[in-house]
Write a protein that holds these residues in place. Sequence first.
Motif, short mmCIF file in Angstrom:
data_model
loop_
_atom_site.label_atom_id
_atom_site.label_comp_id
_atom_site.label_asym_id
_atom_site.label_seq_id
_atom_site.Cartn_x
_atom_site.Cartn_y
_atom_site.Cartn_z
N LEU A 1 0.82 -1.20 0.00
CA LEU A 1 0.00 0.00 0.00
C LEU A 1 0.86 1.26 0.00
N THR A 2 0.41 2.26 -0.73
CA THR A 2 1.03 3.59 -0.71
C THR A 2 -0.07 4.62 -0.47
N SER A 3 0.30 5.87 -0.37
CA SER A 3 -0.69 6.93 -0.17
C SER A 3 -1.66 7.01 -1.35
N ARG B 1 -0.36 9.73 10.75
CA ARG B 1 0.76 9.77 11.69
C ARG B 1 2.07 9.39 11.01
N TYR B 2 1.99 8.44 10.06
CA TYR B 2 3.21 7.94 9.43
C TYR B 2 3.38 8.42 7.99
N PRO C 1 10.89 5.06 3.87
CA PRO C 1 11.87 5.43 2.83
C PRO C 1 11.56 4.87 1.45
N HIS C 2 10.68 3.83 1.41
CA HIS C 2 10.33 3.22 0.12
C HIS C 2 9.00 3.77 -0.44
N GLY C 3 8.46 4.76 0.22
CA GLY C 3 7.24 5.39 -0.28
C GLY C 3 5.97 4.64 0.04
N ARG C 4 6.05 3.66 0.94
CA ARG C 4 4.85 2.89 1.28
C ARG C 4 4.01 3.66 2.30
N LEU C 5 2.79 3.22 2.46
CA LEU C 5 1.84 3.92 3.31
C LEU C 5 2.30 3.95 4.76
#
Length: 317
Positions: free
Chosen positions: A168-170, A208-209, A214-218
Amino acid sequence: MRKDLKQAEFLASFDQFMSSRSMARSTRANYSVLRGALVRFGFCNGGALPSLGLFSADMVDAFARFYAAEPKEGLFVTRSHNTVCSIMRCLRTFFNWCVRRDLLCCNPFVRCSVSLVERYSTPYYLTLQERELVAGHCFPADSSLGVQRDIFIFQCLVGCRVSDLMNLTSDNIIGDCLEYVPLKTVASVGGTVVRVPLHPQAIRISMRYAGSDPHGRLLPFIDPQRYNYAIKAILRECGLVRTVTVQRRRSGELVRMPICDVASSHLARRTFIGNLYKKVKDPCLISSLTGHAEGSRAFSRYRTIDDDIKREIIMML
């Protein structure tokens, strides 16, 4: 026809079957395991597999026994009942494919005695009160368990598999909903998008996160195995030691163990499904939030008909 030519005919059909079907990576891996097991079975029974038309119901039963306790270097590689069921269903699917293409007149599974019914213990999951106990626990500032706890709670609130969670990412958050395509079923259900409205607590965790990985994940994930270790430690730290009934994978024996000792990322998925089912007893609605294929038999393994549900039904009389 020579035995090696008959085996070549059998395997050529099997390879054609695999190449003609769209499968998830895990499903394709299962069929590759089946192919190897069939070759070894043929080697142990006369040196080669028979032709398709000679693979009888008795051979199906013999293959199931072989796979359950496969001889290897004077010992036996034993496999659980559910593992055998999984591989035998793959074989049945292959034979059905052969029947539809007139390579076989009938599926030998019609007359075999092998059971394809998996055995599972009663599903266990965290209650809503236990989930909130974990969510509210204060971990030391120098402990990494607080971060992994937040990820675990997020998974409990969205119900996705850990393989999807880790990807998952943003970009997967659209408005106040989480959207993703389950990796496990992407081939079988045509890439159906799962859309889960986000619980306010899940929104707070994602915010919050934001931007911290660093890998662009959620969320700042660690690898799945370390995540499982962390979940066990988190539940133990929170004092969640109630005993649950679990089934030993190989022997099928039912044993009682503390929930903290058997917890893993899949507990979050079961917690999501089990608590939703107690509120809304509609498998179709809940499976639309979990990424299960429509009519999936697996869904029943995640929810339990407990005494509260039974009482609600009785009160309707």
